[in-house]
Design a protein around this motif. Structure first.
Motif, PDB file in Angstrom:
ATOM      1  N   TYR A   1       0.838  -1.192   0.000  1.00 33.08           N
ATOM      2  CA  TYR A   1       0.000   0.000   0.000  1.00 33.08           C
ATOM      3  C   TYR A   1       0.881   1.252   0.000  1.00 33.08           C
ATOM      4  N   ASN A   2       0.407   2.267  -0.694  1.00 40.74           N
ATOM      5  CA  ASN A   2       1.078   3.567  -0.684  1.00 40.74           C
ATOM      6  C   ASN A   2       0.372   4.453   0.326  1.00 40.74           C
ATOM      7  N   PRO A   3       0.928   4.633   1.520  1.00 41.84           N
ATOM      8  CA  PRO A   3       0.204   5.340   2.581  1.00 41.84           C
ATOM      9  C   PRO A   3       0.056   6.840   2.354  1.00 41.84           C
ATOM     10  N   VAL A   4       0.700   7.375   1.319  1.00 38.21           N
ATOM     11  CA  VAL A   4       0.553   8.814   1.044  1.00 38.21           C
ATOM     12  C   VAL A   4      -0.381   9.076  -0.127  1.00 38.21           C
ATOM     13  N   ASN A   5      -0.808   8.026  -0.812  1.00 45.32           N
ATOM     14  CA  ASN A   5      -1.732   8.178  -1.939  1.00 45.32           C
ATOM     15  C   ASN A   5      -3.059   7.531  -1.568  1.00 45.32           C
ATOM     16  N   ILE A   6      -3.959   8.338  -1.068  1.00 47.55           N
ATOM     17  CA  ILE A   6      -5.229   7.832  -0.530  1.00 47.55           C
ATOM     18  C   ILE A   6      -6.384   8.319  -1.407  1.00 47.55           C
ATOM     19  N   LYS A   7      -7.273   7.411  -1.774  1.00 53.58           N
ATOM     20  CA  LYS A   7      -8.464   7.746  -2.531  1.00 53.58           C
ATOM     21  C   LYS A   7      -9.665   7.120  -1.833  1.00 53.58           C
ATOM     22  N   ASN A   8     -10.598   7.968  -1.429  1.00 51.30           N
ATOM     23  CA  ASN A   8     -11.818   7.490  -0.760  1.00 51.30           C
ATOM     24  C   ASN A   8     -11.491   6.609   0.444  1.00 51.30           C
ATOM     25  N   LYS A   9     -10.491   7.066   1.235  1.00 51.97           N
ATOM     26  CA  LYS A   9     -10.079   6.353   2.443  1.00 51.97           C
ATOM     27  C   LYS A   9      -9.565   4.948   2.135  1.00 51.97           C
ATOM     28  N   ARG A  10      -9.080   4.736   0.914  1.00 55.22           N
ATOM     29  CA  ARG A  10      -8.429   3.488   0.528  1.00 55.22           C
ATOM     30  C   ARG A  10      -7.051   3.834  -0.042  1.00 55.22           C
ATOM     31  N   ALA A  11      -6.006   3.217   0.472  1.00 55.95           N
ATOM     32  CA  ALA A  11      -4.666   3.479  -0.021  1.00 55.95           C
ATOM     33  C   ALA A  11      -4.464   2.771  -1.355  1.00 55.95           C
ATOM     34  N   VAL A  12      -3.822   3.453  -2.297  1.00 50.22           N
ATOM     35  CA  VAL A  12      -3.491   2.848  -3.576  1.00 50.22           C
ATOM     36  C   VAL A  12      -2.449   1.755  -3.351  1.00 50.22           C
ATOM     37  N   PHE A  13      -2.548   0.651  -4.089  1.00 46.86           N
ATOM     38  CA  PHE A  13      -1.687  -0.497  -3.818  1.00 46.86           C
ATOM     39  C   PHE A  13      -1.278  -1.193  -5.106  1.00 46.86           C
ATOM     40  N   TRP A  14      -0.221  -1.992  -4.996  1.00 47.60           N
ATOM     41  CA  TRP A  14       0.092  -2.992  -6.013  1.00 47.60           C
ATOM     42  C   TRP A  14       0.269  -4.337  -5.332  1.00 47.60           C
ATOM     43  N   GLU A  15       0.187  -5.405  -6.114  1.00 46.89           N
ATOM     44  CA  GLU A  15       0.194  -6.749  -5.541  1.00 46.89           C
ATOM     45  C   GLU A  15       1.130  -7.651  -6.322  1.00 46.89           C
ATOM     46  N   LEU A  16       1.853  -8.497  -5.601  1.00 44.10           N
ATOM     47  CA  LEU A  16       2.789  -9.440  -6.207  1.00 44.10           C
ATOM     48  C   LEU A  16       2.515 -10.826  -5.643  1.00 44.10           C
ATOM     49  N   GLU A  17       2.360 -11.806  -6.541  1.00 43.26           N
ATOM     50  CA  GLU A  17       2.187 -13.190  -6.097  1.00 43.26           C
ATOM     51  C   GLU A  17       3.552 -13.852  -5.970  1.00 43.26           C
ATOM     52  N   ILE A  18       3.821 -14.430  -4.789  1.00 43.36           N
ATOM     53  CA  ILE A  18       5.098 -15.085  -4.518  1.00 43.36           C
ATOM     54  C   ILE A  18       4.869 -16.593  -4.479  1.00 43.36           C
ATOM     55  N   GLY A  19       5.635 -17.319  -5.221  1.00 42.60           N
ATOM     56  CA  GLY A  19       5.462 -18.766  -5.264  1.00 42.60           C
ATOM     57  C   GLY A  19       4.479 -19.148  -6.345  1.00 42.60           C
ATOM     58  N   GLU A  20       4.650 -20.303  -6.892  1.00 42.74           N
ATOM     59  CA  GLU A  20       3.764 -20.800  -7.935  1.00 42.74           C
ATOM     60  C   GLU A  20       3.046 -22.035  -7.416  1.00 42.74           C
ATOM     61  N   GLY A  21       1.808 -22.180  -7.793  1.00 42.87           N
ATOM     62  CA  GLY A  21       1.026 -23.292  -7.280  1.00 42.87           C
ATOM     63  C   GLY A  21       0.579 -23.027  -5.861  1.00 42.87           C
ATOM     64  N   ILE A  22       0.414 -24.074  -5.107  1.00 41.01           N
ATOM     65  CA  ILE A  22      -0.080 -23.953  -3.735  1.00 41.01           C
ATOM     66  C   ILE A  22       1.079 -23.674  -2.794  1.00 41.01           C
ATOM     67  N   SER A  23       1.037 -22.524  -2.098  1.00 37.37           N
ATOM     68  CA  SER A  23       2.066 -22.129  -1.138  1.00 37.37           C
ATOM     69  C   SER A  23       1.409 -21.852   0.201  1.00 37.37           C
ATOM     70  N   SER A  24       2.248 -21.761   1.221  1.00 33.58           N
ATOM     71  CA  SER A  24       1.718 -21.526   2.562  1.00 33.58           C
ATOM     72  C   SER A  24       2.733 -20.704   3.356  1.00 33.58           C
ATOM     73  N   PHE A  25       2.386 -19.454   3.658  1.00 36.10           N
ATOM     74  CA  PHE A  25       3.289 -18.542   4.353  1.00 36.10           C
ATOM     75  C   PHE A  25       2.731 -18.228   5.739  1.00 36.10           C
ATOM     76  N   TYR A  26       3.482 -18.595   6.781  1.00 28.67           N
ATOM     77  CA  TYR A  26       3.100 -18.286   8.158  1.00 28.67           C
ATOM     78  C   TYR A  26       4.101 -17.353   8.825  1.00 28.67           C
ATOM     79  N   SER A  27       5.370 -17.437   8.411  1.00 29.47           N
ATOM     80  CA  SER A  27       6.408 -16.602   8.988  1.00 29.47           C
ATOM     81  C   SER A  27       6.206 -15.150   8.575  1.00 29.47           C
ATOM     82  N   SER A  28       6.459 -14.225   9.495  1.00 29.06           N
ATOM     83  CA  SER A  28       6.354 -12.802   9.172  1.00 29.06           C
ATOM     84  C   SER A  28       7.554 -12.381   8.324  1.00 29.06           C
TER      85      SER A  28
END
Length: 690
Positions: free
Chosen positions: A580-607
């Motif tokens: 999220y871009n915390p300085v670019n806000i539209k209608n109380k929603r931060a503008v964001f981009w998304e990246l998928e890590i891993g291919e197929g079925i993955s499971s992330f628990y570690s921070s």
């Protein structure tokens, strides 16, 4: 008998009557429309128009068990379309399964992304439909009842004077009118009851976890939390363990005077020393940000590449490592015993181990989830003492030579999956967030203990059910604050006396991710209901005033978030990283981009761990555990504000095979990574050039 409408001499009475009839008709029609919309939105098959491949879906792909073998029981697929997640749709699972056999199919990847995005939008759109439609339905129903009540009053019969009578026809008309009025009132009552019944429809366990809090009002009356401080000898004695300052073998007990007592004048230098080490869960400030100039990016724990050493830990645990100079500390436990370990960071050898003292109460056998275990809270160290908290409520302090300084038992925690909140340091006191049971019996508390003696400085009751997030302590708005998370509140406390500073109602369900802070802003996220940025400079209930923005992408159930001046990151268990871009806000929603890590079925628990521009995330899949290194400097945004396809490929700097899954938080110090797996702890370092 004549009616008020027929006999009244008040001007406009007939206009009022016909206006009421018109209003009742219109509001009744709107009630019917709103109810049909809500019924269709909740009960009927409502899916977005999606472009999917013609994948043949075998019967075995109709999921009767969770997608991941490690998913808890509440992740069973819903039986109605309203509660389905993307991973509950056969089409989505079939595409993901096809991708595991064709990992280079970019067209298939894009179809999965589009399908996942549309299903997420549908999930939240349907909840927004309820949130928006229900108030209009209630308003229309109230108007309908007022209008029909007005009609009934105006048509009320007036007693006939003695000696007068009405014709049989007139009486029949009155009876029909009365019957019609009762019919209208009955239908309206039934419609209103149906509407409220829909809104109060018994929730499935799945809905309780994922969606119920979306419908809660943010303007409910703020409960008054009672606060008590435990400075009297009687109250202190109730919490003190009779085994304080217990001997461990042949070594004499360390006297309180042998360890330094922190004074106010030491605070700045003390903080600087904490920052040079890795003293607690996700670092000294709980940010998950490391400061090594040249950390390793490539290794292979299966072949030994760049593995300086690896050492098996005698007892298992999901607590993360903490490191002070050349010493690494871990805790481990099983049903019978609890232990603390000290490792040499140069060789990996165990320098010493010590059994944590127990009381009769703490020896009670408890049941915990495998994902949590008996030693989930991460230890905290101050350069002289190491503090460990276990799933049975035992709190132990030892010195750096392994001598027990004091111990106490906080009571057996009543927790759905097992206790996991890590303690934190506030200079000369240890703060423990102890959220247990259902939050109604007074067992959930926030404690502050003296680091030298374990004596209770203060304790504050919390009407919060069991939670798994760890607190953080940050200096915000020129004062230190303890930030805690638990359903449904984020609450800030003064670490000096334990008094509440502010609270914000924005959480729900099982709260696992810990909060973080950047400047005066506190960021929290959870699988329900959403990600929230809060201005932490306020006081009192700030729910309606200090929420800066919210987001609904990559909502994690376990991994804690990250925040920098440029981005706020969340990582969900499926491997979707949202920035999220915390300085670019539209209608109380931060503008964001998304990246998928891993291919197929993955499971992330570690921070995740952030070191400079490098982001470290760990996939805990049993068959193929991996560590991903993401180069954030390669991120590029297109005109729509989304990550470009070229950048998504360039950002993946390395995929490192792991010998065993990792659910703990990695540590970076002096250009080394320290990682705890399910059985061993690893030290990773770049090979020096000859």
């Amino acid at each position: 008998m004549p009616t008020i409408l027929e006999t009244s001499q008040v001007r406009g009475i007939r206009l009022l009557y016909w206006l009421s009839v018109f209003t009742a008709t219109v509001s009744g029609i709107f009630c019917a429309i709103f109810i049909v919309v809500l019924l269709y939105n909740y009960h009927f098959s409502y899916r977005p128009q999606l472009e999917t491949t013609n994948v043949v879906i075998p019967e075995s792909d109709i999921r009767e068990v969770p997608v991941f073998s490690s998913d808890p029981s509440y992740r069973q697929p819903a039986s109605d379309t309203f509660n389905l997640l993307p991973t509950d749709y056969k089409e989505f699972l079939a595409l993901k399964r096809q991708l595991t056999t064709d990992k280079t199919n970019e067209v298939l990847k894009e179809k999965i992304r589009v399908l996942d995005q549309n299903l997420r939008l549908d999930y939240f759109r349907r909840r927004e439909m309820i949130a928006r439609t229900s108030p209009f339905l209630c308003f229309a129903a109230v108007v309908f009842l007022i209008a029909t009540r007005t009609i009934a009053v105006l048509k009320r019969n007036i007693p006939i004077p003695s000696g007068h009578s009405l014709s049989v026809t007139r009486q029949s008309e009155m009876e029909r009118l009365r019957l019609g009025t009762l019919t209208i009132v009955g239908i309206s009552t039934a419609l209103l009851g149906l509407a409220f019944g829909l809104m109060l429809f018994p929730a499935t366990p799945f809905e309780n976890i994922l969606a119920a809090k979306l419908l809660e009002s943010q303007h409910t009356e703020n409960k008054t939390f009672s606060q008590t401080t435990s400075n009297t000898p009687e109250k202190k004695q109730s919490l003190e363990n009779s085994e304080n300052t217990k001997d461990t073998g042949d070594t004499k007990n360390m006297k309180e005077s042998e360890l330094p007592v922190l004074s106010i004048s030491d605070r700045e230098s003390f903080l600087a020393e904490l920052a040079q080490n890795w003293s607690s869960f996700r670092g000294f400030d709980g940010s998950g940000i490391g400061r090594s100039p040249d950390p390793p990016t490539r290794w292979n724990s299966k072949t030994g590449e760049n593995i300086l050493w690896q050492t098996e830990v005698p007892l298992s645990g999901n607590s993360s490592p903490v490191v002070w100079k050349n010493r690494l500390f871990l805790s481990g436990a099983d049903e019978a015993k609890r232990q603390i370990y000290c490792f040499d960071t140069e060789t990996g050898q165990i320098v010493w181990s010590v059994d944590a003292p127990s009381t009769t109460a703490s020896q009670q056998v408890i049941r915990v989830s495998e994902d949590t275990g008996f030693a989930a809270p991460t230890m905290v160290i101050d350069g002289y003492r190491a503090f460990a908290l276990f799933a049975n409520g035992d709190l132990v302090a030892v010195d750096f030579k392994g001598r027990v300084l004091w111990s106490k038992h906080l009571g057996i925690p009543e927790s759905s999956y097992g206790f996991s909140a890590s303690p934190v340091l506030y200079f000369d006191r240890l703060v423990v967030q102890y959220d247990v049971s259902d939050g109604t019996d007074g067992k959930s508390k926030l404690y502050a203990f003296e680091v030298n003696t374990g004596n209770t400085i203060w304790e504050t009751p919390r009407e919060i059910p069991n939670s798994w997030a760890s607190p953080i302590i940050k200096k915000i708005a020129n004062r230190y604050q303890i930030i805690t998370c638990g359903d449904p509140f984020v609450i800030s406390y003064d670490p000096e006396d334990g008094k509440e500073i502010w609270r914000c109602k924005c959480l729900g369900g099982d709260v696992g991710p810990s909060p973080i802070a950047q400047g005066n802003i506190v960021f929290v996220t959870n699988q329900t209901p959403r990600t929230t940025a809060i201005d932490a400079s306020g006081t009192g209930d700030v729910t309606g005033t200090n929420i800066l923005w919210q987001g609904v992408n990559a909502l994690p159930d376990t991994p804690s978030p990250l925040a920098t001046e440029q981005y706020f990151f969340t990582l969900d268990s499926g491997g979707y990283l949202t920035a999220y871009n915390p300085v670019n806000i539209k209608n109380k929603r931060a503008v964001f981009w998304e990246l998928e890590i891993g291919e197929g079925i993955s499971s992330f628990y570690s921070s995740p761990l952030l070191v400079g521009n490098l982001l470290y995330v760990f996939d805990k899949s049993e068959d193929d555990p991996r560590a991903f290194v993401i180069d954030l400097s390669k991120a590029a945004i297109d005109d729509t504000g989304l990550l470009t396809e070229e950048a998504a490929g360039a950002m993946l700097l390395a995929i490192n095979p792991m010998q065993e899954p990792c659910v703990t938080c990695p540590v970076v110090l002096n250009d080394r990574l320290f990682i705890r797996g399910t059985k061993a702890v690893y030290c990773i370092e770049k090979k020096k050039e000859p």
